[in-house]
Motif scaffolding. Structure first.
Motif, short mmCIF file in Angstrom:
data_model
loop_
_atom_site.label_atom_id
_atom_site.label_comp_id
_atom_site.label_asym_id
_atom_site.label_seq_id
_atom_site.Cartn_x
_atom_site.Cartn_y
_atom_site.Cartn_z
N VAL A 147 -17.75 5.12 -39.51
CA VAL A 147 -17.08 4.08 -38.74
C VAL A 147 -16.06 3.40 -39.65
O VAL A 147 -16.39 2.97 -40.75
N ILE A 148 -14.83 3.33 -39.17
CA ILE A 148 -13.78 2.65 -39.91
C ILE A 148 -13.61 1.28 -39.29
O ILE A 148 -13.20 1.17 -38.13
N PRO A 149 -13.95 0.20 -40.01
CA PRO A 149 -13.86 -1.14 -39.44
C PRO A 149 -12.45 -1.49 -38.98
O PRO A 149 -11.46 -1.08 -39.58
N ASN A 150 -12.37 -2.26 -37.91
CA ASN A 150 -11.09 -2.73 -37.36
C ASN A 150 -11.32 -4.13 -36.84
O ASN A 150 -12.39 -4.46 -36.35
N SER A 151 -10.30 -4.95 -36.88
CA SER A 151 -10.47 -6.34 -36.47
C SER A 151 -10.78 -6.51 -34.99
O SER A 151 -11.41 -7.47 -34.59
N SER A 152 -10.36 -5.56 -34.14
CA SER A 152 -10.56 -5.72 -32.70
C SER A 152 -11.98 -5.36 -32.26
O SER A 152 -12.41 -5.77 -31.19
N GLY A 153 -12.68 -4.57 -33.01
CA GLY A 153 -14.04 -4.19 -32.64
C GLY A 153 -14.09 -2.99 -31.71
O GLY A 153 -14.78 -2.03 -31.99
N MET A 154 -13.38 -3.03 -30.60
CA MET A 154 -13.43 -1.94 -29.62
C MET A 154 -12.58 -0.75 -30.04
O MET A 154 -12.75 0.34 -29.51
N ASP A 155 -11.66 -0.94 -30.97
CA ASP A 155 -10.80 0.16 -31.40
C ASP A 155 -11.27 0.81 -32.69
O ASP A 155 -10.51 1.49 -33.35
N VAL A 156 -12.52 0.61 -33.02
CA VAL A 156 -13.10 1.23 -34.21
C VAL A 156 -13.21 2.73 -33.94
O VAL A 156 -13.66 3.15 -32.87
N ARG A 157 -12.78 3.53 -34.89
CA ARG A 157 -12.89 4.98 -34.74
C ARG A 157 -14.26 5.45 -35.19
O ARG A 157 -14.79 4.98 -36.18
N ILE A 158 -14.82 6.35 -34.43
CA ILE A 158 -16.11 6.95 -34.78
C ILE A 158 -15.90 8.45 -34.89
O ILE A 158 -14.96 9.01 -34.33
N THR A 159 -16.80 9.11 -35.60
CA THR A 159 -16.76 10.56 -35.69
C THR A 159 -17.48 11.12 -34.48
O THR A 159 -18.59 10.72 -34.16
N LYS A 160 -16.83 12.05 -33.78
CA LYS A 160 -17.38 12.62 -32.56
C LYS A 160 -17.17 14.13 -32.63
O LYS A 160 -16.07 14.60 -32.90
N THR A 161 -18.20 14.89 -32.42
CA THR A 161 -18.09 16.34 -32.39
C THR A 161 -18.16 16.78 -30.94
O THR A 161 -19.13 16.48 -30.25
N VAL A 162 -17.13 17.48 -30.49
CA VAL A 162 -17.09 17.94 -29.10
C VAL A 162 -16.74 19.42 -29.07
O VAL A 162 -16.13 19.95 -29.98
N ARG A 163 -17.13 20.05 -27.99
CA ARG A 163 -16.75 21.43 -27.75
C ARG A 163 -15.61 21.42 -26.73
O ARG A 163 -15.65 20.67 -25.77
N MET A 164 -14.61 22.24 -26.99
CA MET A 164 -13.49 22.34 -26.06
C MET A 164 -12.98 23.77 -26.03
O MET A 164 -13.34 24.57 -26.88
N ARG A 165 -12.19 24.05 -25.04
CA ARG A 165 -11.61 25.38 -24.94
C ARG A 165 -10.71 25.63 -26.15
O ARG A 165 -10.03 24.74 -26.64
N GLN A 166 -10.72 26.86 -26.60
CA GLN A 166 -9.96 27.24 -27.78
C GLN A 166 -8.47 26.92 -27.60
O GLN A 166 -7.82 26.45 -28.52
#
Length: 77
Positions: free
Chosen positions: A10-29
């Protein structure tokens, strides 16, 4: 069992809701390749690093706006 999984970065941000998180997803190639190529193209065009995550943020922000518009239309009917 959850102890074996690393916590998301988690990269802290002053707004709280715009904090980036690491997410692993599957998608079409093809979407993965499209993101990679577009990130490279925009990086070369602007001279600033544009990541695949930046492109996903932009696309999802536009999608969120469309959902809000649809919700407002439904409320009026």
């Amino acid at each position: 069992m959850d102890q074996d999984y690393p916590k998301p970065a988690v990269i802290p941000n002053s707004s709280g809701m715009d904090v980036r998180i690491t997410k692993t997803v599957r998608m079409r190639q093809r979407y993965g390749l499209m993101l990679k190529e577009e990130a490279y193209r925009q990086t070369m065009k602007t001279g600033n690093k544009v990541s695949e995550a930046d492109l996903l943020d932009e696309a999802l922000a536009e999608y969120e706006i469309r959902l809000q518009v649809l919700k407002q239309r439904e409320e009026r009917c």
